[in-house]
Design an enzyme around this catalytic site. Structure first.
Site, mmCIF file in Angstrom:
data_model
loop_
_atom_site.group_PDB
_atom_site.id
_atom_site.type_symbol
_atom_site.label_atom_id
_atom_site.label_comp_id
_atom_site.label_asym_id
_atom_site.label_seq_id
_atom_site.Cartn_x
_atom_site.Cartn_y
_atom_site.Cartn_z
ATOM 1 N N ILE A 1 13.105 19.377 29.390
ATOM 2 C CA ILE A 1 12.355 20.116 28.363
ATOM 3 C C ILE A 1 10.859 20.028 28.616
ATOM 4 O O ILE A 1 10.085 20.766 28.032
ATOM 5 C CB ILE A 1 12.676 19.612 26.930
ATOM 6 C CG1 ILE A 1 12.188 18.179 26.721
ATOM 7 C CG2 ILE A 1 14.143 19.750 26.604
ATOM 8 C CD1 ILE A 1 12.085 17.791 25.248
ATOM 9 N N ASP A 2 10.433 19.103 29.489
ATOM 10 C CA ASP A 2 9.003 18.804 29.617
ATOM 11 C C ASP A 2 8.212 19.848 30.419
ATOM 12 O O ASP A 2 6.998 19.902 30.315
ATOM 13 C CB ASP A 2 8.808 17.434 30.277
ATOM 14 C CG ASP A 2 9.448 16.316 29.478
ATOM 15 O OD1 ASP A 2 9.642 16.504 28.260
ATOM 16 O OD2 ASP A 2 9.764 15.267 30.052
ATOM 17 N N ARG B 1 0.099 14.630 6.460
ATOM 18 C CA ARG B 1 1.419 14.077 6.782
ATOM 19 C C ARG B 1 1.624 14.119 8.296
ATOM 20 O O ARG B 1 1.104 15.017 8.969
ATOM 21 C CB ARG B 1 2.532 14.897 6.138
ATOM 22 C CG ARG B 1 2.480 14.963 4.625
ATOM 23 C CD ARG B 1 2.964 13.652 4.005
ATOM 24 N NE ARG B 1 3.105 13.749 2.557
ATOM 25 C CZ ARG B 1 2.123 13.568 1.675
ATOM 26 N NH1 ARG B 1 0.890 13.313 2.099
ATOM 27 N NH2 ARG B 1 2.344 13.661 0.381
ATOM 28 N N MET C 1 7.295 16.191 22.102
ATOM 29 C CA MET C 1 7.690 15.528 23.356
ATOM 30 C C MET C 1 6.975 16.141 24.558
ATOM 31 O O MET C 1 6.183 17.069 24.420
ATOM 32 C CB MET C 1 9.202 15.630 23.537
ATOM 33 C CG MET C 1 9.990 14.650 22.716
ATOM 34 S SD MET C 1 11.726 14.727 23.205
ATOM 35 C CE MET C 1 12.372 13.311 22.347
ATOM 36 N N GLY C 2 7.308 15.647 25.716
ATOM 37 C CA GLY C 2 6.730 16.184 26.947
ATOM 38 C C GLY C 2 6.376 15.087 27.936
ATOM 39 O O GLY C 2 5.856 15.354 29.012
ATOM 40 N N ARG C 3 6.609 13.861 27.519
ATOM 41 C CA ARG C 3 6.277 12.697 28.359
ATOM 42 C C ARG C 3 4.821 12.771 28.809
ATOM 43 O O ARG C 3 3.950 12.805 27.963
ATOM 44 C CB ARG C 3 7.229 12.624 29.555
ATOM 45 C CG ARG C 3 7.488 11.214 30.046
ATOM 46 C CD ARG C 3 8.441 11.241 31.219
ATOM 47 N NE ARG C 3 9.813 11.421 30.812
ATOM 48 C CZ ARG C 3 10.641 10.419 30.542
ATOM 49 N NH1 ARG C 3 10.234 9.187 30.634
ATOM 50 N NH2 ARG C 3 11.889 10.653 30.200
ATOM 51 N N GLY D 1 12.404 12.515 37.846
ATOM 52 C CA GLY D 1 12.982 11.223 38.244
ATOM 53 C C GLY D 1 14.326 11.418 38.915
ATOM 54 O O GLY D 1 14.619 10.806 39.956
ATOM 55 N N GLY E 1 15.452 16.058 35.747
ATOM 56 C CA GLY E 1 13.996 16.118 35.792
ATOM 57 C C GLY E 1 13.440 15.490 37.051
ATOM 58 O O GLY E 1 14.187 15.230 38.008
HETATM 59 O O1 F6P Z 1 11.999 13.932 29.638
HETATM 60 C C1 F6P Z 1 12.554 14.462 28.476
HETATM 61 C C2 F6P Z 1 12.175 13.621 27.272
HETATM 62 O O2 F6P Z 1 12.742 14.231 26.120
HETATM 63 C C3 F6P Z 1 10.683 13.393 27.076
HETATM 64 O O3 F6P Z 1 10.028 14.503 26.519
HETATM 65 C C4 F6P Z 1 10.677 12.161 26.217
HETATM 66 O O4 F6P Z 1 9.504 11.422 26.463
HETATM 67 C C5 F6P Z 1 11.868 11.410 26.721
HETATM 68 O O5 F6P Z 1 12.708 12.335 27.376
HETATM 69 C C6 F6P Z 1 12.668 10.718 25.635
HETATM 70 O O6 F6P Z 1 13.667 10.010 26.278
HETATM 71 P P1 F6P Z 1 14.947 9.322 25.628
HETATM 72 O O7 F6P Z 1 16.116 10.122 26.090
HETATM 73 O O8 F6P Z 1 14.973 7.977 26.234
HETATM 74 O O9 F6P Z 1 14.795 9.342 24.162
#
Ligand code: F6P
Length: 419
Positions: free
Chosen positions: A203-204, A331, A246-248, A158, A156
């Site tokens: 995946i983001d 929920r 997810m998606g940061r 980073g 990704g």
């Molecule tokens: O960057 C991919 C991701 O799955 C993000 O969507 C999520 O915030 C993060 O990684 C979760 O990271 P970890 O591997 O530390 O659980």
């Protein structure tokens, strides 16, 4: 050319297809190929054991698959328990032990069938060591020691930022290794330049200058399936569900999951609700949907969702609002890592295969004057964009969101964006 390929950061479906394409694409073009296990961490650790034997010669095209009995046996043993590289007794690639070896020369058969496997079979890590100058110096030495002159990084933003730093630092790292007599003058002369290509595995779908990242579509399928499942139970009980996805810092998964799953309300980081009280807006909208006869309510919250003041919007709080204001039996479902794991969909086999081949081609054409490229896809065409630009633009998107310049953030991600 001697190419190494590694996967880094959070795994994503399709990373194995990248490795397979780089290995096979490289071999077909006459290169030797290594895999680096455990991402940048493996690059820093290198090989502490004696060199391994050469990999078996390719079964294809010299041998048709039906006749490669021994190789199939290894293949079946290796794939039999679904553990692939880790079978409880050690790490193997085609029967070779990998203990103490992180940079492993691989052959054609080592990656057979990999395109349909989830996660990353060569391992991934978020390496702290590689973030230090000492770590990168060790990584440079380990590559030079193996004679490797080209690196493919799949990860990704980073991970690709790390690749960009490594590329920029390379001449200094080589000079330091030479001045400390860790490498010879001949080695330094042969490695003045490290060719790097980045492939975006995440995946983001949060990387600028590419329309899609490897693994994003598979994750979207997972979320979509989960919404379908939740829809039936939600309708049965006339319930509301708040799904955290997810998606940061990116809302792509949440937004498109909402569109494909028919959500009532969606929260994403790039477009916080306009009003101070988004609670009113959400409740009015959901109330309207209920009044026209909807028996179920689906609200999607991106994990990085923000309100007007850039405070996080949390799924549990959304649940409380729906329960208290609308009296809905609500929920929360956090999909978590079910979104990330599992087999890649067809697109996440095709995209990495084509991009992996393109990565090898870009390395073959690289000169000291050409930039390091990130392989992307734009308007259905595989593209090469300077890695440094893609990394910088991705950073600018994050900066724009932090500065509450949401339209700017959107147009940096998508130049066609209109308010
Ligand atoms: O960057 C991919 C991701 O799955 C993000 O969507 C999520 O915030 C993060 O990684 C979760 O990271 P970890 O591997 O530390 O659980």
């Amino acid at each position: 050319m001697k190419i190494a390929v590694l996967t880094s950061g959070g795994d994503s479906a399709g990373m194995n297809a990248v490795v397979r394409a780089v290995v096979r694409g490289g071999i077909l073009k006459g290169c030797q190929v290594w895999v680096v296990r455990e991402g940048y961490e493996g690059l820093v650790r290198g090989n502490t054991e004696a060199p391994e034997p050469e990999p078996a010669p390719p079964a294809f095209p010299d041998l048709p698959p039906e006749t490669d009995g021994d190789i199939n046996l290894i293949h079946n043993l290796r794939f039999g328990d679904g553990q692939l590289l880790r079978d409880g007794t050690g790490d193997y690639i085609s029967g070779r032990t990998l203990k103490g070896r992180y940079i492993v020369r691989v052959g054609w058969d080592d990656v057979r069938g990999w395109f349909s496997e989830g996660g990353t079979l060569i391992g991934s890590a978020r390496s702290k060591a590689f973030r230090t100058p000492e770590g990168r110096l060790a990584a440079a030495y380990n590559l030079i020691k193996e004679g490797i002159d080209a690196l493919v990084v799949c990860g990704g933003d980073g991970s690709l930022t790390g690749a960009d730093i490594f590329r920029a630092e390379w001449p200094n790292l080589v000079a330091k290794l030479l001045s400390e007599s860790i490498i010879t003058k001949e080695q330094a002369t042969a490695h003045t330049h490290l060719k790097i290509v980045g492939l975006v595995g995440s995946i983001d779908n949060d990387m600028s200058m590419t329309d899609l990242t490897i693994g994003a579509v598979t994750a979207l399928h997972r979320i979509c399936e989960a919404i379908d499942n939740i829809n039936s139970t939600a309708a049965s009980h006339s319930r509301a569900f708040v799904l955290e996805v997810m998606g940061r810092h990116c809302g792509w998964l949440a937004l498109l999951a909402g569109v494909s799953g028919g959500a009532d309300f969606i929260f994403i980081p790039e477009r916080p609700p306009d009003t101070e009280s988004w609670e009113d807006e959400m409740c009015e909208c959901i109330q309207r949907h209920r009044e026209v006869g909807k028996r179920k309510t689906i609200v999607i919250v991106a994990e990085g969702a923000l309100d007007k003041f850039l405070n996080p919007i949390k799924a549990d709080y959304v649940k409380d609002v729906l329960t208290e204001r609308l009296g809905l039996d609500t929920r929360v479902t956090t999909l978590g890592h079910t979104q990330r794991g599992g087999r890649p969909c067809a697109f996440d086999r095709i995209l990495p295969t084509i991009q992996g081949v393109e990565a090898v081609q870009a390395l073959m054409e690289a000169t000291p004057d050409t930039p390091s490229y990130m392989i992307g896809i734009q308007e259905n065409k595989i593209t090469r964009v300077p890695l440094v630009d893609a990394v910088a633009m991705t950073r600018s998107v994050a900066d724009a969101i932090e500065a509450k310049e949401f339209d700017k953030a959107m147009s940096l991600r998508d130049p066609e964006f209109r308010e």
